[in-house]
Design a protein around this motif. Structure first.
Motif, PDB file in Angstrom:
ATOM      1  N   ARG A 138      23.316  33.667  21.157  1.00  0.00           N
ATOM      2  CA  ARG A 138      23.778  32.313  21.492  1.00  0.00           C
ATOM      3  C   ARG A 138      23.422  31.328  20.378  1.00  0.00           C
ATOM      4  O   ARG A 138      24.223  30.455  20.041  1.00  0.00           O
TER       5      ARG A 138
ATOM      6  N   GLU B 150      36.912  28.822  29.898  1.00  0.00           N
ATOM      7  CA  GLU B 150      37.439  30.144  29.565  1.00  0.00           C
ATOM      8  C   GLU B 150      38.920  30.075  29.179  1.00  0.00           C
ATOM      9  O   GLU B 150      39.303  30.484  28.094  1.00  0.00           O
TER      10      GLU B 150
ATOM     11  N   MET C  88      25.322  37.594  26.648  1.00  0.00           N
ATOM     12  CA  MET C  88      24.838  37.318  25.292  1.00  0.00           C
ATOM     13  C   MET C  88      23.331  37.100  25.312  1.00  0.00           C
ATOM     14  O   MET C  88      22.771  36.483  26.229  1.00  0.00           O
TER      15      MET C  88
ATOM     16  N   CYS D 145      34.086  29.348  24.315  1.00  0.00           N
ATOM     17  CA  CYS D 145      34.559  30.566  24.982  1.00  0.00           C
ATOM     18  C   CYS D 145      36.008  30.903  24.626  1.00  0.00           C
ATOM     19  O   CYS D 145      36.705  31.587  25.401  1.00  0.00           O
TER      20      CYS D 145
ATOM     21  N   LEU E  96      27.489  28.621  26.589  1.00  0.00           N
ATOM     22  CA  LEU E  96      27.540  30.070  26.405  1.00  0.00           C
ATOM     23  C   LEU E  96      26.739  30.798  27.482  1.00  0.00           C
ATOM     24  O   LEU E  96      27.146  31.860  27.974  1.00  0.00           O
TER      25      LEU E  96
ATOM     26  N   HIS F 231      28.878  30.836  30.676  1.00  0.00           N
ATOM     27  CA  HIS F 231      30.120  31.613  30.659  1.00  0.00           C
ATOM     28  C   HIS F 231      29.981  32.990  30.007  1.00  0.00           C
ATOM     29  O   HIS F 231      30.848  33.839  30.196  1.00  0.00           O
ATOM     30  N   ARG F 232      28.943  33.177  29.215  1.00  0.00           N
ATOM     31  CA  ARG F 232      28.724  34.468  28.545  1.00  0.00           C
ATOM     32  C   ARG F 232      27.296  34.947  28.807  1.00  0.00           C
ATOM     33  O   ARG F 232      26.467  35.036  27.907  1.00  0.00           O
TER      34      ARG F 232
END
Length: 537
Positions: A129, A90, A124, A172, A117, A120-121
């Motif tokens: 992705r 990040e 989504m 990220c 992804l 950390h995301r």
């Protein structure tokens, strides 16, 4: 402007099992601002990588770090694993030297980017992705990103694999990218492409970059500011132009003096002698699952006694394949190879054994070439026992003599490879290669992974040994400055063929082929002003 990375008085000690404390970093302070590329340079063991690992909490359990490390204003030294997980990827991300070691061989590169992804995301969707993975590959200028996203690591070149690792690090949008020797093992054209990608990303995203390297040409090409380290401490911290123009530390002056420079200057010619290695019409063809790959095609070359022929070219051009074919590690599909008049492609097993006794081989990675279970003395003694029949006091005396020849103490024969630095291990490899006084020495990228001062020592060692022993040398390299320092002749390889061959000075100063000119243009020079002018041109 607030630094994205601020390190103050960082100290790192390693505690050994026998209760010794080994200092690795001793009071380092440095900063990286948004949009700035800071290069950290120094010899192996200077504390560069330990400093970088400290930033993301990647030190081993026996390391104790004190001081302060702030990422985007947030103190991370001493943070627990939950806090560090929130920072990694990040706020800051890392690119390592070996891209294939950083990638999982059993998953596609697209899957591995999507996993970053997903971690950390999590908001989504799967489709987002997948789209982001292609976008990231496009961002790092990967050819055909829509197709490459489905490729496995083994299907990529070294430069393409490094682009994938950079794409994963950027997934990220970190504010800081730490690049630890990301171009060391790459040839000059791929290295230039990776440096272009990093510079372009910095310009587009405004991220800061902490770039660890020992290549002063790369420093001159990419850095805004340079931090020089030695023995775990900072020797000086200057803007790149000031450092090259007016280095304040004696150690920096020593580093710059050790950097090989491509000058193509005249030097005394070695006399013409009888050929030791003759290669004519060599083809090496690999057949795998119905696919035919021509690694080497129609290669002719000759290396005479006491002379050095350098094979240069990009990764995959067939350089190392030729070296391995000469000693029978790769089977020739067609053509003729003769060492000291003996044709190795048709020789009997007994004749091949005798030929191999006359050939020494120095590999790129001395750590991988030396048996970790054998002591230094055992490694050097093995060819003397197997091929020379030496035993007892005579063997011990010869091992000591060889250690002395490569400027290492005789009492080191009891040490093991892991107790030596990279340069010391390479000297052991050279001692082993010359143990039987070879007629031909094949050196496959023997200095590419070494820092500049160690590289200078190893190059001088090769020069001296060739003068003393008069062996023919086939020197395989992608570093044109190193080739300029050593070689008598140069053969340029491209896609399995020799496209240009001639006297070292002529090839480097007046190349006939566009491909050779492209290699020369891609090689960075250790002068930031000259390198900027070359880029502008």
């Amino acid at each position: 402007m607030t630094p994205v990375l601020q390190i103050e008085d960082l100290r790192v000690d390693f505690h050994t099992s026998d209760r010794r404390v080994i200092p690795a970093v001793a009071g380092v302070s440095l900063a990286v601002h948004p949009g700035e590329i800071v290069a950290v340079v120094g010899e192996s063991g200077s504390g560069k990588s330990v400093t970088a690992m400290s930033v993301l909490g990647l030190l081993p359990p026996n390391a104790v770090a004190t001081g302060s490390i702030r990422l985007a204003g947030r103190e991370v030294l001493g943070a627990d694993e939950r806090e560090l997980s929130a920072v990694r990827g990040e706020t800051a991300a890392m690119v390592f030297q070996d891209p294939f070691g950083a990638l999982d061989p059993v998953f596609t590169v697209g899957y591995q980017i999507r996993e970053v992804l997903r971690r950390h995301r999590p908001q989504m969707s799967a489709a987002e992705r997948r789209e982001r993975a292609v976008e990231l590959l496009r961002l790092v200028e990967m050819p055909d990103p829509e197709q490459r996203v489905a490729a496995y690591p083994h299907q990529l070149s070294g430069g393409q694999a490094q682009r994938v690792v950079i794409a994963m690090a950027l997934a990220c949008d970190p504010q800081l990218l730490i690049a630890d020797e990301p171009t060391t093992a790459l040839d000059v054209t791929v290295q230039r492409d990776i440096l272009d990608v990093l510079r372009s990303l910095r310009d587009r995203t405004g991220m800061g970059v902490l770039f660890i390297t020992h290549d002063m040409g790369v420093v001159a090409d990419i850095a805004d500011r340079v931090v020089v380290m030695r023995g775990g401490a900072v020797q000086e911290d200057q803007p790149v132009v000031d450092l090259f123009d007016r280095p304040s530390a004696a150690y920096t002056r020593e580093l710059l003096a050790a950097v090989p420079r491509l000058t193509a200057e005249a030097r005394p010619e070695r006399p013409a002698t009888a050929p030791v290695l003759e290669v004519a019409g060599l083809d090496v063809v690999y057949r795998r699952r119905g696919h035919v790959v021509r690694a080497v095609e129609g290669v002719d070359l000759t290396v005479a006694e006491g002379r050095m022929l350098a094979l240069v070219g990009e990764s995959g051009s067939g350089k190392s394949t030729i070296g391995r074919a000469v000693v029978g590690l790769v089977k020739a599909s067609a053509g003729r190879i003769a060492v000291d008049g003996v044709e190795t492609t048709t020789a009997s097993r007994q004749a091949l054994r005798e030929v191999r006794r006359r050939v020494g081989f120095v590999f790129q990675n001395p750590g991988g070439a030396l048996n970790p279970r054998w002591s230094v003395g055992d490694a050097i003694a093995e060819p003397l026992r197997v091929h020379g029949g030496l035993r007892g006091a005579a063997l011990d005396a010869r091992v000591r003599e060889l250690l002395d020849a490569v400027h290492l103490p005789g009492d080191w024969r009891g040490r093991f490879p892991h107790e030596l630095s990279g340069g010391q291990r390479q000297r052991i490899s050279i001692a082993r290669a010359i143990a039987l006084e070879p007629r031909l020495l094949i050196a496959d990228e023997p200095t590419s992974a070494l820092d500049v001062s160690v590289q200078a020592t190893v190059l001088e060692l090769l020069r001296r040994l060739q003068r003393e022993l008069s062996f023919a040398c086939l020197f395989i390299s992608h570093d044109l400055a190193v080739v300029d320092a050593l070689a008598d002749e140069i053969a340029v390889m491209h896609r399995g063929r020799i496209v240009e061959r001639g006297d070292r000075r002529r090839v480097l100063s007046a190349p006939e082929q566009e491909y050779t000119r492209r290699l020369l243009d891609a090689a960075p020079v250790p002068d930031p002003r000259a390198q900027a002018a070359r880029r502008a041109a």
